[in-house]
Motif scaffolding. Sequence first.
Motif, mmCIF file in Angstrom:
data_model
loop_
_atom_site.group_PDB
_atom_site.id
_atom_site.type_symbol
_atom_site.label_atom_id
_atom_site.label_comp_id
_atom_site.label_asym_id
_atom_site.label_seq_id
_atom_site.Cartn_x
_atom_site.Cartn_y
_atom_site.Cartn_z
ATOM 1 N N LYS A 225 0.892 -1.056 0.037
ATOM 2 C CA LYS A 225 0.182 -0.050 0.008
ATOM 3 C C LYS A 225 0.709 1.170 -0.063
ATOM 4 C CE LYS A 225 -3.766 -2.418 0.436
ATOM 5 N NZ LYS A 225 -4.814 -2.520 -0.701
ATOM 6 N N PRO A 226 0.275 2.416 -0.560
ATOM 7 C CA PRO A 226 1.170 3.629 -0.589
ATOM 8 C C PRO A 226 1.611 4.035 1.008
ATOM 9 C CG PRO A 226 -1.019 4.010 -1.627
ATOM 10 C CD PRO A 226 -1.054 2.452 -0.893
ATOM 11 N N ASP A 227 2.815 4.482 1.089
ATOM 12 C CA ASP A 227 3.514 5.075 2.029
ATOM 13 C C ASP A 227 4.487 6.153 1.914
ATOM 14 O OD1 ASP A 227 4.211 4.942 4.995
ATOM 15 O OD2 ASP A 227 5.696 3.678 4.614
ATOM 16 N N LEU A 228 3.950 7.157 1.169
ATOM 17 C CA LEU A 228 4.558 8.249 0.744
ATOM 18 C C LEU A 228 5.282 9.280 1.930
ATOM 19 C CD1 LEU A 228 2.364 8.932 -2.437
ATOM 20 C CD2 LEU A 228 4.547 7.775 -2.318
ATOM 21 N N THR A 229 4.579 9.220 3.191
ATOM 22 C CA THR A 229 4.974 10.158 3.869
ATOM 23 C C THR A 229 6.134 9.623 5.116
ATOM 24 O OG1 THR A 229 3.314 9.321 5.415
ATOM 25 C CG2 THR A 229 2.810 11.172 4.120
ATOM 26 N N ASN A 230 6.863 8.338 4.447
ATOM 27 C CA ASN A 230 7.826 7.968 5.434
ATOM 28 C C ASN A 230 8.997 8.588 5.182
ATOM 29 O OD1 ASN A 230 9.426 6.678 3.248
ATOM 30 N ND2 ASN A 230 8.012 5.022 2.806
ATOM 31 N N LYS A 231 9.963 8.255 5.974
ATOM 32 C CA LYS A 231 11.235 9.050 6.144
ATOM 33 C C LYS A 231 11.999 8.801 4.784
ATOM 34 C CE LYS A 231 13.928 5.555 8.666
ATOM 35 N NZ LYS A 231 14.876 5.014 7.396
ATOM 36 N N ASP A 232 11.917 7.769 4.116
ATOM 37 C CA ASP A 232 12.921 7.717 3.051
ATOM 38 C C ASP A 232 12.475 8.532 1.655
ATOM 39 O OD1 ASP A 232 14.302 5.378 4.238
ATOM 40 O OD2 ASP A 232 12.916 4.017 3.793
ATOM 41 N N VAL A 233 10.982 8.508 1.721
ATOM 42 C CA VAL A 233 10.414 9.293 0.450
ATOM 43 C C VAL A 233 10.609 10.860 1.083
ATOM 44 C CG1 VAL A 233 8.289 9.907 -0.848
ATOM 45 C CG2 VAL A 233 9.062 7.441 -0.287
ATOM 46 N N THR A 234 10.287 11.051 2.056
ATOM 47 C CA THR A 234 10.745 12.459 2.435
ATOM 48 C C THR A 234 11.973 12.930 2.415
ATOM 49 O OG1 THR A 234 8.840 12.271 4.224
ATOM 50 C CG2 THR A 234 10.228 13.989 4.482
ATOM 51 N N ASP A 408 4.765 26.547 -3.367
ATOM 52 C CA ASP A 408 3.367 26.486 -3.381
ATOM 53 C C ASP A 408 2.846 25.665 -2.336
ATOM 54 O OD1 ASP A 408 3.303 28.198 -5.477
ATOM 55 O OD2 ASP A 408 2.614 26.713 -6.895
ATOM 56 N N GLN A 409 3.849 24.741 -1.835
ATOM 57 C CA GLN A 409 3.228 23.925 -0.545
ATOM 58 C C GLN A 409 4.834 23.509 -0.153
ATOM 59 O OE1 GLN A 409 0.623 20.964 -1.852
ATOM 60 N NE2 GLN A 409 1.976 19.719 -3.120
ATOM 61 N N SER A 410 4.420 22.792 1.286
ATOM 62 C CA SER A 410 5.491 22.260 1.904
ATOM 63 C C SER A 410 5.706 20.643 1.569
ATOM 64 C CB SER A 410 5.600 22.374 3.323
ATOM 65 O OG SER A 410 4.358 21.475 3.778
ATOM 66 N N VAL A 411 7.140 20.091 1.671
ATOM 67 C CA VAL A 411 7.239 19.212 1.280
ATOM 68 C C VAL A 411 6.172 18.038 2.016
ATOM 69 C CG1 VAL A 411 8.972 16.891 1.459
ATOM 70 C CG2 VAL A 411 9.777 19.241 0.826
ATOM 71 N N LYS A 412 5.869 18.134 3.220
ATOM 72 C CA LYS A 412 5.076 17.421 4.068
ATOM 73 C C LYS A 412 3.615 17.493 3.519
ATOM 74 C CE LYS A 412 3.729 16.923 8.968
ATOM 75 N NZ LYS A 412 2.061 17.017 8.732
ATOM 76 N N ALA A 413 3.269 18.913 3.221
ATOM 77 C CA ALA A 413 1.954 18.968 2.548
ATOM 78 C C ALA A 413 1.856 18.216 1.245
ATOM 79 C CB ALA A 413 1.523 20.354 2.510
ATOM 80 N N GLY A 414 2.824 18.345 0.521
ATOM 81 C CA GLY A 414 2.790 17.455 -0.975
ATOM 82 C C GLY A 414 2.788 16.125 -0.766
ATOM 83 N N LEU A 415 3.397 15.537 0.144
ATOM 84 C CA LEU A 415 3.389 14.023 0.132
ATOM 85 C C LEU A 415 2.330 13.735 0.796
ATOM 86 C CD1 LEU A 415 7.166 13.478 1.444
ATOM 87 C CD2 LEU A 415 6.064 12.957 -0.863
ATOM 88 N N GLU A 416 1.702 14.254 1.912
ATOM 89 C CA GLU A 416 0.220 14.037 2.189
ATOM 90 C C GLU A 416 -0.953 14.191 1.481
ATOM 91 O OE1 GLU A 416 -0.174 16.719 5.634
ATOM 92 O OE2 GLU A 416 1.100 15.394 6.909
ATOM 93 N N ALA A 417 -0.846 15.114 0.539
ATOM 94 C CA ALA A 417 -1.592 15.191 -0.555
ATOM 95 C C ALA A 417 -1.649 14.000 -1.563
ATOM 96 C CB ALA A 417 -1.517 16.691 -1.354
ATOM 97 N N ALA A 418 -0.193 13.656 -1.791
ATOM 98 C CA ALA A 418 0.006 12.519 -2.783
ATOM 99 C C ALA A 418 -0.362 11.298 -1.916
ATOM 100 C CB ALA A 418 1.466 12.373 -3.200
ATOM 101 N N GLN A 419 -0.217 11.181 -0.822
ATOM 102 C CA GLN A 419 -0.800 9.788 -0.146
ATOM 103 C C GLN A 419 -2.085 9.681 -0.161
ATOM 104 O OE1 GLN A 419 1.040 7.426 1.344
ATOM 105 N NE2 GLN A 419 -0.642 6.488 2.494
ATOM 106 N N LYS A 420 -2.881 10.720 -0.012
ATOM 107 C CA LYS A 420 -4.368 10.612 -0.083
ATOM 108 C C LYS A 420 -4.684 10.190 -1.285
ATOM 109 C CE LYS A 420 -8.471 13.517 1.081
ATOM 110 N NZ LYS A 420 -9.019 14.737 1.439
ATOM 111 N N SER A 421 -4.185 10.815 -2.566
ATOM 112 C CA SER A 421 -4.782 10.554 -3.679
ATOM 113 C C SER A 421 -4.494 8.960 -4.231
ATOM 114 C CB SER A 421 -4.391 11.635 -4.877
ATOM 115 O OG SER A 421 -2.885 11.533 -4.929
ATOM 116 N N TRP A 422 -3.388 8.657 -3.741
ATOM 117 C CA TRP A 422 -2.829 7.285 -4.102
ATOM 118 C C TRP A 422 -3.497 6.320 -3.245
ATOM 119 C CZ3 TRP A 422 2.761 5.636 -4.964
ATOM 120 C CH2 TRP A 422 3.422 6.327 -5.814
ATOM 121 N N SER A 423 -3.978 6.598 -2.144
ATOM 122 C CA SER A 423 -4.764 5.573 -1.185
ATOM 123 C C SER A 423 -6.271 5.344 -1.725
ATOM 124 C CB SER A 423 -5.006 6.236 0.176
ATOM 125 O OG SER A 423 -3.684 6.251 0.749
#
Length: 426
Positions: A225-234, A408-423
Amino acid sequence: MSNVARFRRVVATGIAAVAAVSMIAGCSSGAPADSNGKVTIELAQWWEPELPKGEFQALIDEFEKENPNITVKLLSGPYASTKEQLFAGSAAGTMSDVVGLDGAWVSDFAKQGSLADLTQLFKDNKYDDSKLASQVQLDGSTYMIPVVNFVYPMFSNDDLLAKAGVTAPPTNRTEFAEAAKKVSALGGDTSGWVLPLSSEAPNGIQNDVMSWVWASGGSMLKKGKPDLTNKDVTSAVEYIKGMWDDGSIAPGSFTQKEQDKVEEFTNGRVGLMIDSLAHINLIRQNNPDLKFSISALPAVDGYEGERGIPYASWGIGVSESSKHKTEAFKLVEFLMSKKINSQLSTMAKAFPGNTESEPDFSDADPLFKEAFDIYKAGKPANEFVGLPVSEDLMRQFDEQFQKTLSGDQSVKAGLEAAQKSWSAEF
């Protein structure tokens, strides 16, 4: 587990618009046999332009000699144009008889019903698939066979790096960022690293972004499953964002496609590039004087584990709309035969899709042997193969990634948004 075995396991589990329209209009997938019982089948692919001139046509000539009742019409173009053609043909039901495939497209095509079930064609044609190194399957049926497989190492423009005072290709992230910054500081139209992020062909997310995660043993998934907010991707996204802010990345990234990246490197305008071995022939042909080398992707500083190596395949499939599936499959079988697959992998500077085939290193570009050594020292990594709507997943990540790079957004916000759409896709 050996690298070859691991490679098989990883894969198993898992050209311009006008030209495209004209190619589609000429599709012969429904053309009847002529009065002599001869049929013409089409093979749409991006392979021929990336191989030494005339060599792929020579293989097709050999096939036609062995099968005098079959004529093969090659529809050749760059990767992006082939993709446009095939997606348009899939939607219109006019896809060519035999098609070159990227593993990222298979799920979409299969769900649209545009690809034939190769498992059934194996049975119908009494084909032994035990010698295939890997197969891309959905719901237990094979829709794509990887013909040859490529690793994506780092390419370095040796002259540019030397001019910038960089004495050796970078081996870790700090060295890479410093080298790219120094090359960019040379001025003019020179940049350190080229990063294609076009949303029309978003495979840059796979090859040029997530490759930084895999190179250091990281993953974008957790239990499938998507795990885009983990430390490696971040960490990888923060790293690339830092290079973007430093001005070390070539301008125009947001609209660049893979062929644009290769052109920039070939013309000597960038110092570093992550790219397929398939383009070595093209680079040599278009700029024989360019001095370049390849090496493993840089890892996180201090990382001593096995490095993930991005890979991609030239896959092949048969159109469900083809009225000549038997003849189409004969071409597939020919390209996957021991002798021909050995020849094709040799000319493509790639690793064969037939387990009994071996590339010939004797007359190969020295970089081919170096790539094989890189491959043996690491492990193949491409987590997009076999994922549902993998192309859309890349595009969704790309959208957020561009916003992040633009500030336009932080790294954290971008990854959270991508995580949501992937999920939502899973």
